[in-house]
Design a protein around this motif. Sequence first.
Motif, PDB file in Angstrom:
ATOM      1  N   GLU A  58     100.723  81.067  15.598  1.00  0.00           N
ATOM      2  CA  GLU A  58     100.301  80.340  16.807  1.00  0.00           C
ATOM      3  C   GLU A  58     100.727  81.096  18.067  1.00  0.00           C
ATOM      4  OE1 GLU A  58     101.149  76.009  18.916  1.00  0.00           O
ATOM      5  OE2 GLU A  58     101.414  76.209  16.745  1.00  0.00           O
ATOM      6  N   GLN A  59     101.938  81.603  18.064  1.00  0.00           N
ATOM      7  CA  GLN A  59     102.442  82.378  19.206  1.00  0.00           C
ATOM      8  C   GLN A  59     101.618  83.656  19.395  1.00  0.00           C
ATOM      9  OE1 GLN A  59     106.427  83.926  18.623  1.00  0.00           O
ATOM     10  NE2 GLN A  59     106.936  83.683  20.791  1.00  0.00           N
ATOM     11  N   PHE A  60     101.312  84.319  18.293  1.00  0.00           N
ATOM     12  CA  PHE A  60     100.494  85.539  18.324  1.00  0.00           C
ATOM     13  C   PHE A  60      99.127  85.271  18.949  1.00  0.00           C
ATOM     14  CE2 PHE A  60      96.954  87.459  15.891  1.00  0.00           C
ATOM     15  CZ  PHE A  60      97.036  88.768  16.343  1.00  0.00           C
ATOM     16  N   GLU A  61      98.447  84.234  18.493  1.00  0.00           N
ATOM     17  CA  GLU A  61      97.097  83.936  18.988  1.00  0.00           C
ATOM     18  C   GLU A  61      97.123  83.518  20.454  1.00  0.00           C
ATOM     19  OE1 GLU A  61      94.271  82.632  15.468  1.00  0.00           O
ATOM     20  OE2 GLU A  61      95.880  81.163  15.698  1.00  0.00           O
ATOM     21  N   GLU A  62      98.159  82.826  20.848  1.00  0.00           N
ATOM     22  CA  GLU A  62      98.297  82.382  22.247  1.00  0.00           C
ATOM     23  C   GLU A  62      98.476  83.591  23.172  1.00  0.00           C
ATOM     24  OE1 GLU A  62     101.627  79.773  24.420  1.00  0.00           O
ATOM     25  OE2 GLU A  62     100.728  78.748  22.688  1.00  0.00           O
ATOM     26  N   ILE A  63      99.314  84.543  22.780  1.00  0.00           N
ATOM     27  CA  ILE A  63      99.558  85.735  23.605  1.00  0.00           C
ATOM     28  C   ILE A  63      98.300  86.594  23.712  1.00  0.00           C
ATOM     29  CG2 ILE A  63     100.814  87.933  23.696  1.00  0.00           C
ATOM     30  CD1 ILE A  63     103.236  86.444  22.525  1.00  0.00           C
TER      31      ILE A  63
ATOM     32  N   ALA B  79      95.170  85.663  23.386  1.00  0.00           N
ATOM     33  CA  ALA B  79      94.155  84.964  24.178  1.00  0.00           C
ATOM     34  C   ALA B  79      94.486  84.986  25.667  1.00  0.00           C
ATOM     35  CB  ALA B  79      94.017  83.527  23.685  1.00  0.00           C
ATOM     36  N   GLU B  80      95.753  84.803  25.996  1.00  0.00           N
ATOM     37  CA  GLU B  80      96.161  84.673  27.392  1.00  0.00           C
ATOM     38  C   GLU B  80      96.357  86.016  28.083  1.00  0.00           C
ATOM     39  OE1 GLU B  80      99.741  82.362  29.773  1.00  0.00           O
ATOM     40  OE2 GLU B  80      98.976  81.495  27.899  1.00  0.00           O
ATOM     41  N   CYS B  81      96.827  87.012  27.329  1.00  0.00           N
ATOM     42  CA  CYS B  81      97.183  88.300  27.946  1.00  0.00           C
ATOM     43  C   CYS B  81      96.140  89.384  27.724  1.00  0.00           C
ATOM     44  CB  CYS B  81      98.530  88.783  27.421  1.00  0.00           C
ATOM     45  SG  CYS B  81      99.872  87.603  27.680  1.00  0.00           S
ATOM     46  N   GLY B  82      95.254  89.201  26.736  1.00  0.00           N
ATOM     47  CA  GLY B  82      94.200  90.181  26.488  1.00  0.00           C
ATOM     48  C   GLY B  82      94.680  91.517  25.980  1.00  0.00           C
TER      49      GLY B  82
ATOM     50  N   GLU C  75      95.828  94.303  22.994  1.00  0.00           N
ATOM     51  CA  GLU C  75      95.347  94.682  21.666  1.00  0.00           C
ATOM     52  C   GLU C  75      96.158  93.949  20.588  1.00  0.00           C
ATOM     53  OE1 GLU C  75      94.853  96.450  18.052  1.00  0.00           O
ATOM     54  OE2 GLU C  75      96.667  97.074  19.109  1.00  0.00           O
ATOM     55  N   PRO C  76      95.513  93.216  19.652  1.00  0.00           N
ATOM     56  CA  PRO C  76      96.200  92.340  18.694  1.00  0.00           C
ATOM     57  C   PRO C  76      97.271  93.025  17.856  1.00  0.00           C
ATOM     58  CG  PRO C  76      93.858  91.873  18.684  1.00  0.00           C
ATOM     59  CD  PRO C  76      94.043  93.085  19.540  1.00  0.00           C
ATOM     60  N   THR C  77      97.012  94.239  17.390  1.00  0.00           N
ATOM     61  CA  THR C  77      97.996  94.909  16.522  1.00  0.00           C
ATOM     62  C   THR C  77      99.307  95.166  17.262  1.00  0.00           C
ATOM     63  OG1 THR C  77      96.247  95.948  15.219  1.00  0.00           O
ATOM     64  CG2 THR C  77      98.423  96.956  15.122  1.00  0.00           C
ATOM     65  N   THR C  78      99.208  95.473  18.563  1.00  0.00           N
ATOM     66  CA  THR C  78     100.415  95.702  19.367  1.00  0.00           C
ATOM     67  C   THR C  78     101.256  94.437  19.440  1.00  0.00           C
ATOM     68  OG1 THR C  78      99.264  97.356  20.709  1.00  0.00           O
ATOM     69  CG2 THR C  78     101.267  96.397  21.637  1.00  0.00           C
ATOM     70  N   VAL C  79     100.593  93.315  19.688  1.00  0.00           N
ATOM     71  CA  VAL C  79     101.294  92.025  19.770  1.00  0.00           C
ATOM     72  C   VAL C  79     101.902  91.671  18.414  1.00  0.00           C
ATOM     73  CG1 VAL C  79     101.075  89.557  20.279  1.00  0.00           C
ATOM     74  CG2 VAL C  79      99.756  91.234  21.596  1.00  0.00           C
TER      75      VAL C  79
ATOM     76  N   SER D  71     109.306  82.855  24.862  1.00  0.00           N
ATOM     77  CA  SER D  71     107.866  82.601  24.956  1.00  0.00           C
ATOM     78  C   SER D  71     107.242  83.082  26.270  1.00  0.00           C
ATOM     79  CB  SER D  71     107.578  81.114  24.767  1.00  0.00           C
ATOM     80  OG  SER D  71     106.190  80.878  24.833  1.00  0.00           O
ATOM     81  N   ASP D  72     107.721  82.564  27.382  1.00  0.00           N
ATOM     82  CA  ASP D  72     107.134  82.922  28.683  1.00  0.00           C
ATOM     83  C   ASP D  72     107.391  84.393  29.022  1.00  0.00           C
ATOM     84  OD1 ASP D  72     106.152  80.385  29.020  1.00  0.00           O
ATOM     85  OD2 ASP D  72     107.876  79.689  30.197  1.00  0.00           O
ATOM     86  N   SER D  73     108.568  84.895  28.687  1.00  0.00           N
ATOM     87  CA  SER D  73     108.893  86.293  28.971  1.00  0.00           C
ATOM     88  C   SER D  73     108.036  87.243  28.153  1.00  0.00           C
ATOM     89  CB  SER D  73     110.375  86.559  28.700  1.00  0.00           C
ATOM     90  OG  SER D  73     111.180  85.804  29.586  1.00  0.00           O
ATOM     91  N   LEU D  74     107.700  86.845  26.915  1.00  0.00           N
ATOM     92  CA  LEU D  74     106.808  87.673  26.098  1.00  0.00           C
ATOM     93  C   LEU D  74     105.449  87.796  26.772  1.00  0.00           C
ATOM     94  CD1 LEU D  74     107.539  86.506  22.437  1.00  0.00           C
ATOM     95  CD2 LEU D  74     107.824  88.806  23.332  1.00  0.00           C
ATOM     96  N   LYS D  75     104.932  86.663  27.222  1.00  0.00           N
ATOM     97  CA  LYS D  75     103.626  86.689  27.902  1.00  0.00           C
ATOM     98  C   LYS D  75     103.698  87.532  29.174  1.00  0.00           C
ATOM     99  CE  LYS D  75     102.252  82.114  26.210  1.00  0.00           C
ATOM    100  NZ  LYS D  75     102.018  80.708  26.569  1.00  0.00           N
ATOM    101  N   GLY D  76     104.775  87.367  29.939  1.00  0.00           N
ATOM    102  CA  GLY D  76     104.926  88.143  31.170  1.00  0.00           C
ATOM    103  C   GLY D  76     104.998  89.631  30.895  1.00  0.00           C
ATOM    104  N   THR D  77     105.676  90.021  29.824  1.00  0.00           N
ATOM    105  CA  THR D  77     105.801  91.438  29.459  1.00  0.00           C
ATOM    106  C   THR D  77     104.462  92.017  29.035  1.00  0.00           C
ATOM    107  OG1 THR D  77     108.086  91.044  28.754  1.00  0.00           O
ATOM    108  CG2 THR D  77     107.035  93.079  27.996  1.00  0.00           C
ATOM    109  N   PHE D  78     103.730  91.264  28.212  1.00  0.00           N
ATOM    110  CA  PHE D  78     102.421  91.751  27.763  1.00  0.00           C
ATOM    111  C   PHE D  78     101.401  91.790  28.913  1.00  0.00           C
ATOM    112  CE2 PHE D  78     103.808  90.741  23.349  1.00  0.00           C
ATOM    113  CZ  PHE D  78     103.596  92.006  22.827  1.00  0.00           C
ATOM    114  N   LYS D  79     101.563  90.921  29.907  1.00  0.00           N
ATOM    115  CA  LYS D  79     100.671  90.985  31.076  1.00  0.00           C
ATOM    116  C   LYS D  79     100.932  92.268  31.876  1.00  0.00           C
ATOM    117  CE  LYS D  79      99.872  86.021  31.626  1.00  0.00           C
ATOM    118  NZ  LYS D  79     100.199  84.790  32.374  1.00  0.00           N
ATOM    119  N   LEU D  80     102.200  92.671  31.968  1.00  0.00           N
ATOM    120  CA  LEU D  80     102.527  93.947  32.618  1.00  0.00           C
ATOM    121  C   LEU D  80     101.872  95.102  31.882  1.00  0.00           C
ATOM    122  CD1 LEU D  80     106.358  93.550  33.412  1.00  0.00           C
ATOM    123  CD2 LEU D  80     104.459  93.379  35.021  1.00  0.00           C
ATOM    124  N   LEU D  81     101.876  95.022  30.527  1.00  0.00           N
ATOM    125  CA  LEU D  81     101.241  96.064  29.717  1.00  0.00           C
ATOM    126  C   LEU D  81      99.739  96.098  29.954  1.00  0.00           C
ATOM    127  CD1 LEU D  81     101.446  98.207  27.462  1.00  0.00           C
ATOM    128  CD2 LEU D  81     101.197  96.344  25.800  1.00  0.00           C
TER     129      LEU D  81
END
Length: 624
Positions: free
Chosen positions: A479-484, A486-489, A491-495, A517-527
């Motif tokens: 669930e966490q994987f799919e949320e990140i 979807a929200e951050c766009g 590449e799935p394998t990286t996540v 949770s929120d920090s993961l999304k913030g980090t992947f958005k920077l990526l």
Amino acid sequence: MDYDKLGLMMGLEIHQQLNTTKKLFCPCECELTDKKPKYRVLRYLRPTQSELGKIDRAAFEESRRELTFLYDAYPHHTCLVETDDEPPHPLNQEALEIGLIIATLLDMQVVDEFHTMRKQVIDGSNTGGFQRTGLLAIQGHMETPYGKVTIENLCLEEDAARRMGQRKGKVEFRLDRLGIPLLEITTDPSMKRPEQVREVAYQIGQVLRSTKVKRGLGTIRQDLNISIREGARVEVKGVQDLDSMEQLVKNEVLRQLKLLEIKDELQKRDAQVEDKIHDLGEQLKDTESKIIHKAIKTGGKVLAIKLKGYRGLIGKEVQPGRRFGTELAGYAKKMGVAGIFHTDELPAYGITSLEVEIINQFLEIGEEDAFILVADEKDKARNALEEVQRRAEMAMEGVPEETRKALDDANTEYLRPLPTASRMYVETDIPTQVVSKELLGYVQANLPELPKEKEARIIDGYNLSEDLAHQLVRQNRVEQFEEIVAECGVEPTTVASLLAYTLKELRREGLDVENLSDSLKGTFKLLKQGKISKDAVSEVLVGVLKENWTPEEAAGNLNLLMLSEENVSTIIVEIVSANENLITERKMGAMGSLMGMAMKELKGKADGKLVNKLLKEEIQKYLQ
């Protein structure tokens, strides 16, 4: 070991707390607390006869310990139901539905009516001296690489109180856990190999995690039933770690084999347990043994028994690092003594060779004979030696049926005798619950996704490898994987790789990765925005966890922010200018060496594709 030849048989019991808003038979919260109790309840418990006039042997032994039980109670986590001062409320329907979901996922036959029973337990874990439980489903099955395993029963019951400690004959419990809904899943004893037990426990655990169950330490507990052909059924309680299951089985098989060897040797020696208990106070009145001296000084007794034909066998190892003497001591300790002294370990503990010889002469110890000595209060010491006598007599028969406790080193220690059917009787305060076809139909129409189905879906939907998909499901991160994604766009394998492996590595370093949770999304958005490189993601998270920075602050403070294309171009021009001779000699063949220099200089602050493009363009300019 040849487990087929030994006749190894194993069954599994899994106890899983459900994540409901209320307890099973009252409206109290299903959360634990470490707050100071509002009030305390004191209880004494004793065994009662079954409807057939029999007393359960496990309950009888617990009563011999003559313990007092003290319970911590709280306003929001407990009520009069937990203290057994008020009848139970109607059955929690949310818990019933979760149980029906699990039963359906395990392909079990659901009962038409749910009858609540009382299971007598007087170890203090229930204030009323019994646990409420009921059969919900039977006859499911599970396929494993080692064969089909039948799931015999699924019961819905209330969890026990939390044991907090013991001192001076008084055991302390907290009532916050008592009454939390619990599922008990029991397999048949068809498992024949140690690795099969782990596989079944894992598969059942994955099914449970697809529904509303609690997670974390203590919310799921596994018990193992183990026997070999010439041994006996032993129930091992509290197996927490799946990875230790195989070794625990091997150690228990070894223990039973060693006990059978001891039985054979005792029978050859025509061994005998004398029923007399001797007082050695006079013989040891001047001893330098601190334990014995303290017992005598405080009015206690030094008592001993004689075991004919047991010399050399009490010190025999039956599990790694544990001897037959430890088995005897386990029975003695249940009566409240600290331990025992025996022939095979003396002289030691302040008891001299001369004192051993005095004891041998007083008890008329022969070459093959042994003695057991206990120093404590008179009644404790006598009860302890009576238990040792009972266990020593069992040794001449082989392996006793027991309930044992799993230890951290994959060994086990004695808890109590196996319970009997005499401890179960009907709960008359709770009406029968009909399981209607409508309710069952609703449950079956709204089943959650099973782990295998989830794996197949994310492999197909996100083009993941089987290994990554398996790890995400196993770690409950789909669930966490799919949320990140979807929200951050990103590449799935990286996540998936970060969630499955990088977080595990950070946890090994002692970092708390569970609330990221929120920090993961913030980090992947920077990526995604190109502000950091893929290689910098884990370093950013370390900064977040260690320094409590935001992902943006961590990237800036750790100098991980990506350089602009203009800055990257400037660095590449400098590298090309400094290596003109290399380019003249190799022409475009210099790309590899220069690329290495560039990436080393940029320290991960530029995308490799961009560096490659700019470097190629700059070399071509030079060659024109």
